[in-house]
Structure formats: C-alpha cells, structure tokens
Design an enzyme around this catalytic site. Structure first.
Site, PDB file in Angstrom:
ATOM      1  N   GLY A  75      21.946  39.593  94.159  1.00 52.30           N
ATOM      2  CA  GLY A  75      21.067  40.251  92.720  1.00 52.30           C
ATOM      3  C   GLY A  75      22.272  39.604  92.266  1.00 52.30           C
ATOM      4  N   HIS A 109      13.954  28.491  90.539  1.00 52.73           N
ATOM      5  CA  HIS A 109      14.056  27.828  91.610  1.00 52.73           C
ATOM      6  C   HIS A 109      15.547  26.953  91.815  1.00 52.73           C
ATOM      7  CE1 HIS A 109      13.206  25.956  96.139  1.00 52.73           C
ATOM      8  NE2 HIS A 109      13.487  24.242  94.940  1.00 52.73           N
TER       9      HIS A 109
HETATM   10  C1  GAR Z   1      19.235  32.025  93.633  1.00 52.70           C
HETATM   11  O1  GAR Z   1      20.397  30.428  93.731  1.00 52.70           O
HETATM   12  C2  GAR Z   1      17.668  31.127  93.921  1.00 52.70           C
HETATM   13  O2  GAR Z   1      17.667  30.461  92.586  1.00 52.70           O
HETATM   14  C3  GAR Z   1      17.957  31.701  94.542  1.00 52.70           C
HETATM   15  O3  GAR Z   1      17.988  32.776  95.995  1.00 52.70           O
HETATM   16  C4  GAR Z   1      19.781  32.696  94.505  1.00 52.70           C
HETATM   17  C5  GAR Z   1      19.333  34.332  94.790  1.00 52.70           C
HETATM   18  O4  GAR Z   1      20.695  34.685  94.301  1.00 52.70           O
HETATM   19  N1  GAR Z   1      16.288  31.358  95.218  1.00 52.70           N
HETATM   20  C6  GAR Z   1      15.542  30.843  96.300  1.00 52.70           C
HETATM   21  O5  GAR Z   1      15.919  29.789  96.731  1.00 52.70           O
HETATM   22  C7  GAR Z   1      14.378  30.995  96.256  1.00 52.70           C
HETATM   23  N2  GAR Z   1      13.482  30.074  96.986  1.00 52.70           N
HETATM   24  P1  GAR Z   1      21.274  35.985  93.514  1.00 52.70           P
HETATM   25  O6  GAR Z   1      20.755  37.173  95.094  1.00 52.70           O
HETATM   26  O7  GAR Z   1      22.495  36.105  94.028  1.00 52.70           O
HETATM   27  O8  GAR Z   1      20.195  36.080  91.918  1.00 52.70           O
END
Ligand code: GAR
Length: 208
Positions: free
Chosen positions: A16, A114
């Site tokens: 998150g 993304h």
């Molecule tokens: C982030 O890097 C986001 O861009 C990616 O997951 C991570 C979540 O991190 N999303 C994807 O890869 C969607 N295809 P977070 O929970 O620390 O925000």
C-alpha cells in the site's frame, strides 16, 4: 469528515505505498480540498496496506474472494463499494484482473497505476522486466481501466532513470518514488478535467 468533494475508493492487495502517498496527498498535499478518501478496500483481509490505511484514519473494508467465481466476487465488491458512493475507483497495487461486471459498474471512472509503459509491458513483474532487460529508463503509466489487461487509455506517463540501478531493489525504489508523485498529480488533473480523456467507448470505436 464527509465533504462534497469527489470520493476515492482506493483498492490494494499488499503493502500500500501508493495508497499512503494518495492519502497523504488528500490530507496535506496536492489532493487536499480536491478529493476525499471514501474507503480503502482490499481483496486480502490481512493486507498490510489495510492496517496502514486504518492508522491514517481511512475507512477500510475487505472481502476475500475464496470460493467465488470472478464475476460473482466482482459483483459483491461492486455492491460493497457502491455503499461508499465513490466517484473514482483508484487501483493501487490491486492484483486482480477486473471482470466486465466491475468495469461496467464504474465505466470510465477506474484508474490504475502500472510500473511500466503499458504499450511495452502488461501484467505483473514490470520492475523485474525492466531490471532483467537492463533498460536505461522505464516509464510509469497512469491509465483508465477498460476490460483488457493494462489496455485502457493512458492519462499520464513519467520516466524513471534506471542508469546505474544495479539491483532490483534500486529499480523499485526509483520507480516507486515516481509512482507516488505521478498518481496524485494525475488524479488532480483528472478530477479537474484538465486531461484530454477519451472515453473508453470512443477509444474502442477508433481502435477496432
Ligand atoms: C506498485 O508498483 C504498482 O505500480 C504495482 O504494484 C505495486 C504496488 O505497490 N501495480 C501493478 O503491477 C499493476 N499491474 P504498493 O502496494 O506499495 O502501492
């Protein structure tokens, strides 16, 4: 506090960090006075991001998908989210592919971040992809969500300089720093209608 500001439902599955950046932007940054957080939702009741969101003072909710078919689960999530009256559904590391029942319920109002150029890399492991291919630069993309996998209209992109990033952790660190800025800034522009935003229907009509 409830206001008349546009309401964000933030969806996550894990840590998150993007959610934290958005909540901080709402509480004291670029989204202050622009939007409010209606709910932080997770498909994983034990997601660390939910605990963090509650500590930041956000309403939280979760629903585990176990035992339900995708469309059935998504319909239940739509029902749950509708109870919070969101204007935008903001995917922040929400690691599920959305079915049409979900996309249609919030058509044109679902936003995703993304960690790559969606024209070059879709789906999971985008930082691994950039690292393994020794890319000198990658791009963070914020886009509207349609019924494909990372195919919706792009709202904004920002480059990440990866020169000299010699570990995956360093690639992620640099990328996340860009994500955290870009997502809040793009939402401000989206809400203020400062972005050229082709509707998903218009885009489909021109591309197919
Ligand atoms: C982030 O890097 C986001 O861009 C990616 O997951 C991570 C979540 O991190 N999303 C994807 O890869 C969607 N295809 P977070 O929970 O620390 O925000």
């Amino acid at each position: 506090m409830t206001t008349n500001l546009p309401r964000l439902a933030i969806l996550l599955s894990g840590r998150g960090s993007n959610m934290v950046a958005l909540v901080e932007a709402v509480q004291r940054g670029v989204l202050q006075g622009v939007a409010e957080v209606a709910v932080v939702f997770s498909n994983k009741p034990d997601a660390p991001g939910l605990t963090t969101a509650a500590a930041l003072g956000c309403p939280t909710a979760s629903l585990a998908p176990e035992g339900r078919k995708r469309a059935e689960y998504d319909a239940a999530v739509v029902d749950l989210l509708q109870g919070y009256q969101p204007d935008y559904v903001v995917l922040a590391g929400y690691m599920r592919i959305l079915s049409s029942v979900f996309v249609r319920a919030f058509a044109g109002r679902i936003v995703n971040i993304h960690p790559a150029d969606t024209h070059q890399h879709q789906g999971l492991h985008a930082y691994e992809w950039a690292f393994e291919n020794r890319l000198p630069e990658t791009k963070i993309t914020v886009h509207l969500v349609d019924e494909g996998l990372d195919t919706g209209p792009i709202l904004a992109q920002a480059p990440v300089d990866l020169r000299g990033a010699d570990t995956l952790a360093e690639v992620e660190r640099r990328g996340l720093a860009v994500e955290h800025q870009l997502y809040a800034n793009t939402l401000v522009q989206l809400i203020r209608q400062e972005l050229p935003t082709p509707s998903i229907a218009e885009r489909s009509a021109t591309q197919h």
